[in-house]
Design an enzyme around this catalytic site. Structure first.
Site, short mmCIF file in Angstrom:
data_model
loop_
_atom_site.label_atom_id
_atom_site.label_comp_id
_atom_site.label_asym_id
_atom_site.label_seq_id
_atom_site.Cartn_x
_atom_site.Cartn_y
_atom_site.Cartn_z
N LYS A 45 6.67 16.77 8.91
CA LYS A 45 7.63 17.44 8.15
C LYS A 45 7.32 17.01 6.65
O LYS A 45 7.62 17.56 5.80
CB LYS A 45 9.08 17.23 8.30
CG LYS A 45 9.44 17.91 9.61
CD LYS A 45 9.50 19.49 9.63
CE LYS A 45 10.27 20.01 10.88
NZ LYS A 45 10.39 21.50 10.48
N ASP A 46 6.44 15.92 6.82
CA ASP A 46 6.28 15.33 5.34
C ASP A 46 5.31 16.09 4.48
O ASP A 46 5.37 16.30 3.26
CB ASP A 46 5.40 14.19 5.66
CG ASP A 46 5.80 12.82 6.02
OD1 ASP A 46 7.16 12.88 6.10
OD2 ASP A 46 5.31 11.60 6.27
#
Length: 455
Positions: A45-46
């Site tokens: 998700k970064d």
């Protein structure tokens, strides 16, 4: 200088591709894991978190000193929080009460405000984590709601980074891409890029029971009857996010909560890869679809996040037992601990049949290991062998050495072997097994011991 990064955000991406071995031994294809835990926030998700923030900045939606608001299961929030720390924004996250405590604690550790909302309410309910995030974005001045579900910067991030990385790392040989589907950004962005390179690549989504994706994909019907609470975190939905491109996805595979949890633990124990619940779900999905794969296929399965966020859940035996995910399987060491008598009797193979008969009667034994003069186990006798020998010729056979009538030594089993598997050793020729405890002391385990323990 080229030996350092200007900030932690520059380390996002370029995650490793790792071959899986033991856990997929029954899968004919080569299976590679795209391990996203090396990102600074320990999850895939970064990538999209940074993309959403930077695209909002470019569009003038996020201004200096502003507040970022997001509804998150934890990982997107962590990615946004890291970006916010570097860029100087405040963060308010809404999440659900089914998410692990570790996720909430980590978000607060990086300075975010976290509001925990009930899981078992509909998305339109004002208490849902979607609705609360939307309301806050309207009430708080100079704020921006990322809305990862409908913000197409999400899937664009994976089209621009994750997809090209996988294509390059596999030298274009990838045949299948498998990933759990939540917001849809990863599968849709990666899937679109890969299919542009090779339309024959299959894109498989993993969907928990209780989520709407599979039925909607196959029938076009949004069936509210499909929606019910489930334990698996980070994937599955009760809405249809705009980021899910159903035309890109070839197949959805359902995986149970129990199998997902077990798969998560097996990845750690069999591959040494400590990853989260959605990874366990994804790898079990691959195993369920093994019959669809061929030997020359190259499967890439994406592992979303790190297992440290689930130590109080999937990696906790008590939590697993409470949900019926972990069967309390007796092991050899447990059976030994329960035995009333731990005496380990032996006779020398040079002793006579008559001596064996007397010894077995005296100690009420049905079988005995036999040792040589040095004490090494070299064989075994049973009451059946002794009686048969004596009945054949009582006078002459009573003085025969046991070495002439003994059978093979009883099998040696590991302390960690399940009692259920020990049962597979027993037959008319093998009435017992032997285990050596950690102190080096031998123990004999008989059919009678098994009956007593199970009873």
């Amino acid at each position: 200088m080229a030996g350092y990064y200007n900030n932690i955000l520059e380390t996002i991406g370029n995650t490793p591709l790792v071959k899986l071995n033991k856990i997929v031994k029954e899968v004919p294809a080569t299976v590679l894991a795209k391990v996203e835990t090396t990102n600074p926030g320990n999850s895939v998700k970064d990538r999209m978190a940074l993309k959403m923030v930077e695209d909002a900045e470019k569009a003038g939606l996020l201004k200096p000193g502003g507040t970022i608001i997001e509804c998150t299961s934890g990982n997107t929030g962590m990615g946004i929080a890291i970006a916010a720390v570097v860029k100087g924004y405040k963060c308010i996250f809404t999440t659900t009460d089914k998410q692990s405590k570790e996720k909430v604690d980590i978000l607060r550790a990086v300075g975010a405000e976290v509001i925990v909302c009930p899981t078992n309410v509909g998305p339109e309910d004002p208490r849902s984590y979607y609705s609360v995030a939307e309301r806050l974005s309207k009430e708080i001045p100079n704020s921006f709601w990322c809305n990862q579900y409908d913000n197409l910067s999400n899937r664009l991030a994976h089209y621009e980074s994750t997809g090209p990385e996988i294509w390059e790392q596999t030298e274009g040989k990838i045949t299948h891409f498998v990933v759990g589907v939540g917001t849809g950004g990863t599968i849709s962005g990666v899937g679109r890029y890969l299919k542009e390179q090779n339309p024959n690549i299959k894109i498989w989504g993993i969907d928990p029971y209780g989520s709407v994706f599979k039925k909607y994909h196959e029938t076009g019907e949004f069936d509210e009857k499909e929606i019910y609470p489930y334990v698996t975190e980070g994937i599955g939905e009760d809405i249809l996010p705009k980021n899910v491109d159903f035309e890109i996805i070839d197949h959805f595979e359902k995986v149970t909560d129990k199998d997902a949890a077990i798969g998560t633990r097996e990845l750690a124990r069999q591959e040494g890869i400590m990853v989260g619940n959605s990874a366990g779900s994804a790898i079990m999905g691959v195993k369920q679809l093994a019959s669809e794969l061929k030997e020359d296929d190259l499967v890439v399965v994406l592992f979303h996040d790190h297992g440290s966020r689930y130590v109080g859940k999937m990696f906790n035996d008590e939590w697993m037992r409470e949900r019926g995910f972990l069967e309390d399987e007796l092991k050899v060491k447990d059976l030994i601990a329960k035995k009333d008598n731990s005496d380990f009797f032996t006779l020398k193979s040079s002793q006579t049949v008559k001596e064996a008969l007397q010894f077995m009667k005296e100690h009420d034994l049905s079988q005995l290991p036999l040792v040589d003069e040095a004490g090494k186990i070299v064989g075994a006798i049973t009451e059946t062998l002794v009686l048969s020998c004596l009945l054949e010729n009582p006078m002459s056979n009573s003085e025969r050495p046991l070495s002439e009538i003994m059978c093979a030594p009883f099998p040696l089993v590991d302390l960690e072997l399940s009692v259920k598997k020990v049962g597979g050793y027993f037959n008319h020729k093998t009435p017992a097994v032997i285990a050596i405890d950690k102190a080096g002391i031998p123990h004999i385990i008989t059919k009678y011991d098994m009956i007593q323990t199970i009873g």
